[in-house]
Write a protein that holds these residues in place. Structure first.
Motif, mmCIF file in Angstrom:
data_model
loop_
_atom_site.group_PDB
_atom_site.id
_atom_site.type_symbol
_atom_site.label_atom_id
_atom_site.label_comp_id
_atom_site.label_asym_id
_atom_site.label_seq_id
_atom_site.Cartn_x
_atom_site.Cartn_y
_atom_site.Cartn_z
ATOM 1 N N UNK A 287 0.813 -1.218 0.000
ATOM 2 C CA UNK A 287 0.000 0.000 0.000
ATOM 3 C C UNK A 287 0.845 1.267 0.000
ATOM 4 N N UNK A 288 2.030 1.225 0.614
ATOM 5 C CA UNK A 288 2.853 2.440 0.678
ATOM 6 C C UNK A 288 3.201 2.960 -0.718
ATOM 7 N N UNK A 289 3.691 2.119 -1.660
ATOM 8 C CA UNK A 289 3.941 2.654 -3.014
ATOM 9 C C UNK A 289 2.671 3.169 -3.682
ATOM 10 N N UNK A 290 1.549 2.465 -3.429
ATOM 11 C CA UNK A 290 0.295 2.908 -4.035
ATOM 12 C C UNK A 290 -0.101 4.284 -3.537
ATOM 13 N N UNK A 291 0.020 4.515 -2.236
ATOM 14 C CA UNK A 291 -0.352 5.811 -1.666
ATOM 15 C C UNK A 291 0.651 6.904 -2.037
ATOM 16 N N UNK A 292 1.894 6.531 -2.281
ATOM 17 C CA UNK A 292 2.879 7.523 -2.705
ATOM 18 C C UNK A 292 2.712 7.889 -4.182
ATOM 19 N N UNK A 293 2.361 6.910 -5.005
ATOM 20 C CA UNK A 293 2.203 7.176 -6.432
ATOM 21 C C UNK A 293 0.912 7.932 -6.732
ATOM 22 N N UNK A 294 -0.061 7.847 -5.851
ATOM 23 C CA UNK A 294 -1.337 8.506 -6.127
ATOM 24 C C UNK A 294 -1.187 10.025 -6.231
ATOM 25 N N UNK A 295 -0.524 10.740 -5.279
ATOM 26 C CA UNK A 295 -0.329 12.188 -5.468
ATOM 27 C C UNK A 295 0.475 12.513 -6.730
ATOM 28 N N UNK A 296 1.449 11.657 -7.066
ATOM 29 C CA UNK A 296 2.209 11.896 -8.292
ATOM 30 C C UNK A 296 1.308 11.770 -9.511
ATOM 31 N N UNK A 297 0.394 10.814 -9.468
ATOM 32 C CA UNK A 297 -0.531 10.668 -10.598
ATOM 33 C C UNK A 297 -1.448 11.876 -10.711
ATOM 34 N N UNK A 298 -1.808 12.482 -9.567
ATOM 35 C CA UNK A 298 -2.629 13.695 -9.611
ATOM 36 C C UNK A 298 -1.869 14.830 -10.284
ATOM 37 N N UNK A 299 -0.592 14.986 -9.944
ATOM 38 C CA UNK A 299 0.194 16.057 -10.556
ATOM 39 C C UNK A 299 0.349 15.835 -12.057
ATOM 40 N N UNK A 300 0.634 14.583 -12.464
ATOM 41 C CA UNK A 300 0.768 14.286 -13.891
ATOM 42 C C UNK A 300 -0.565 14.513 -14.603
ATOM 43 N N UNK A 301 -1.668 14.124 -13.933
ATOM 44 C CA UNK A 301 -2.994 14.335 -14.524
ATOM 45 C C UNK A 301 -3.273 15.816 -14.733
#
Length: 519
Positions: free
Chosen positions: A53-67
């Motif tokens: 879950x830690x990588x998933x929760x860390x990648x989620x804000x990055x995906x928001x910025x890329x989006x």
């Protein structure tokens, strides 16, 4: 020099005492303080869940910025093309008049350029000498090196009157006026429509993620739980085994990741079974090798007493016979204590009627009690009471209680063995009371220790009787209690009442709160 030797001897004695206390029962659980000092490792489930879950929760804000960046790029596309068209239309309306650029833009076309109900639209035309031909005077200019060639539209972000704007700009050259500066045409608009479209795109992408992310976490949780199900199945299989079942587990049925663990566990079971067999063989050999010579010594002493001998020789022979009897009793108690300690685990119990067991044990000790002019009796329960236990060990426990009562009760005393059923508590109490000297309350916690005897008490006991009783009671999930037995004839005098409380065997098999399995 002697003081130093005394200190060294005392230190060595302390070390021996600490070692004996530590290894008194090798099968006892580890000390709670030692266990608390060590950090408890995290669960395997929590560790894997964190790493998933830690990588998933860390990648989620990055995906928001890329989006957000992708949304802005998508939003800029159509509006940039419209702005580019306006710049081309405006450039085509510029014509040279006497070497000077003029904008022949109808008023309707000019109003069309400014017609926008969301954004503000601006334009600017600078002539061949940098003069303002039309549009906004304060519109920012591009750098000289950034000016595009004629016919090519470029874009930049800038600020006008405190508002962010998007600028499309191009140049127009007049071939008939060589050496003149190219005419600069700029069309700009604010970013409200772009921001609104970018926000709509982000909402369309992010809002589903707020639903997908918790669902993904639940699916990860469920998948991990299912993945660890073989461990729970293995745990349930081990718990369901009988205490005496030391057969190896089937390693081929375990997942490949824990197969080495199962194999190591099987090796441990094999070594444990071998050690238990060695202990059983040692106890049996010790019983034979030690009791047989002591019995022969006692027999020889008794035979010698039948011959004519002086009084001094007879006293020595009587002492030899008594000492050999005490030594035989001590060996028997040591072996019984070893069996009780080694059978804390791996014990199979059978249903037995406690009243009948107590009655037969009392019969065996009648002659010993009569030899000291004692009155020994038995009080049976109102109805038969069954317990789950080992009949040999329970009989040994009761024999030690009766033996202690006979040894420490003066001649002419009274001993009562009682089996009492406590139906509401689902317990049965096995009680042995005597009219002896009693045990002070301050000594009751220590008399159950091995080889402990109350100072000043007469008797030839070894100090092992109550220790054996405590071990056998604990083996059966019972409790040992020591209390006063107040004489009815003389209330100021109190003997000893020893009570062992055991669980009653319920109809159906097992008894409540028992630490060991019953057969």
């Amino acid at each position: 020099m002697s003081a130093r030797a005394d200190r060294a001897t005392a230190h060595a004695a302390d070390l021996d005492e600490a070692r004996d206390a530590r290894y008194a029962n090798p099968f006892a659980p580890p000390d709670e303080t030692e266990a608390a000092a060590e950090a408890r490792p995290r669960s395997l489930f929590g560790e894997i869940l964190d790493w998933m879950l830690a990588p998933l929760l860390l990648l989620w804000p990055m995906s928001l910025a890329v989006t957000y960046l992708v949304a802005k790029s998508i939003a800029n596309g159509p509006f940039d093309r419209a702005l580019e068209t306006d710049a081309y239309v405006l450039a085509r309306q510029i014509h040279p008049v006497n070497g000077v650029a003029e904008l022949s833009l109808p008023e309707s076309t000019r109003d069309f350029l400014r017609a926008d109900n969301v954004d503000s639209v601006f334009f600017q035309v600078l002539g061949t000498r940098g003069e303002l031909v039309a549009g906004e005077r304060d519109m920012p200019l591009p750098h000289e090196e950034d000016r595009p060639p004629p016919g090519l539209v470029e874009f930049r972000d800038d600020v006008l009157r405190g508002n962010d704007i998007r600028v499309a700009y191009t140049t127009v050259e007049f071939p008939q006026t060589p050496g003149a500066q190219a005419v600069l045409v700029q069309v700009a608009e604010t970013l409200d429509k772009r921001s609104q479209l970018a926000n709509d795109i982000i909402k369309g992408v992010i809002l589903p993620q707020f639903v997908i992310l918790p669902l993904a976490i639940l699916l990860v949780w469920f998948g991990l739980s299912r993945g660890l199900e073989p461990l729970h199945a293995l745990q349930a299989h081990i718990r369901a085994r009988r205490p005496d079942d030391l057969s190896p587990l089937e390693a081929r049925r375990a997942p490949p990741e824990i197969e080495p663990l199962v194999t190591s566990f099987n090796d441990l079971l094999t070594r444990l079974e071998q050690n238990m067999e060695l202990q059983k063989r040692f106890i049996a050999d010790a019983a034979h090798q030690m009791k047989t010579p002591l019995a022969g010594l006692r027999t020889q002493a008794e035979l010698a007493l039948r011959q004519n001998a002086s009084a001094e020789v007879r006293r020595s022979l009587e002492q030899i016979a008594t000492s050999s009897e005490q030594a035989a009793r001590l060996v028997t108690q040591l072996l019984a204590l070893a069996r009780a300690e080694n059978r804390r685990s791996g014990q199979i119990f059978t249903p037995l009627e406690l009243g009948e067991l107590a009655r037969s044990a009392v019969r065996e000790w009648v002659q010993a009690a009569l030899a000291k002019q004692m009155d020994i009796g038995y009080e049976a329960p109102d109805e038969p009471v069954e317990v789950a236990g080992n009949p040999v060990m329970l009989r040994e426990m009761l024999s030690n209680l009766i033996d202690n009562a006979i040894r420490y009760t003066p001649a002419g005393g009274r001993i009562t063995v009682r089996v009492r059923h406590d139906a509401p508590a689902r317990l049965v109490h096995l009680e042995v009371e005597d009219t002896g000297l009693g045990i002070p309350a301050s000594e009751r916690s220590r008399v159950v220790e091995r080889f402990y005897r109350i100072l000043g008490r007469e008797g030839d006991g070894s100090g092992l009787g109550l220790a054996i009783v405590r071990e056998i009671a604990a083996m059966h999930g019972g409790e040992l209690a020591i209390d006063d037995n107040v004489y009815q004839e003389s209330p100021r005098l109190a003997g000893t009442l020893v009570r062992v409380s055991l669980h009653v065997l319920e109809r159906g098999g097992t008894y409540p709160n028992a630490p060991l399995s019953s057969a």
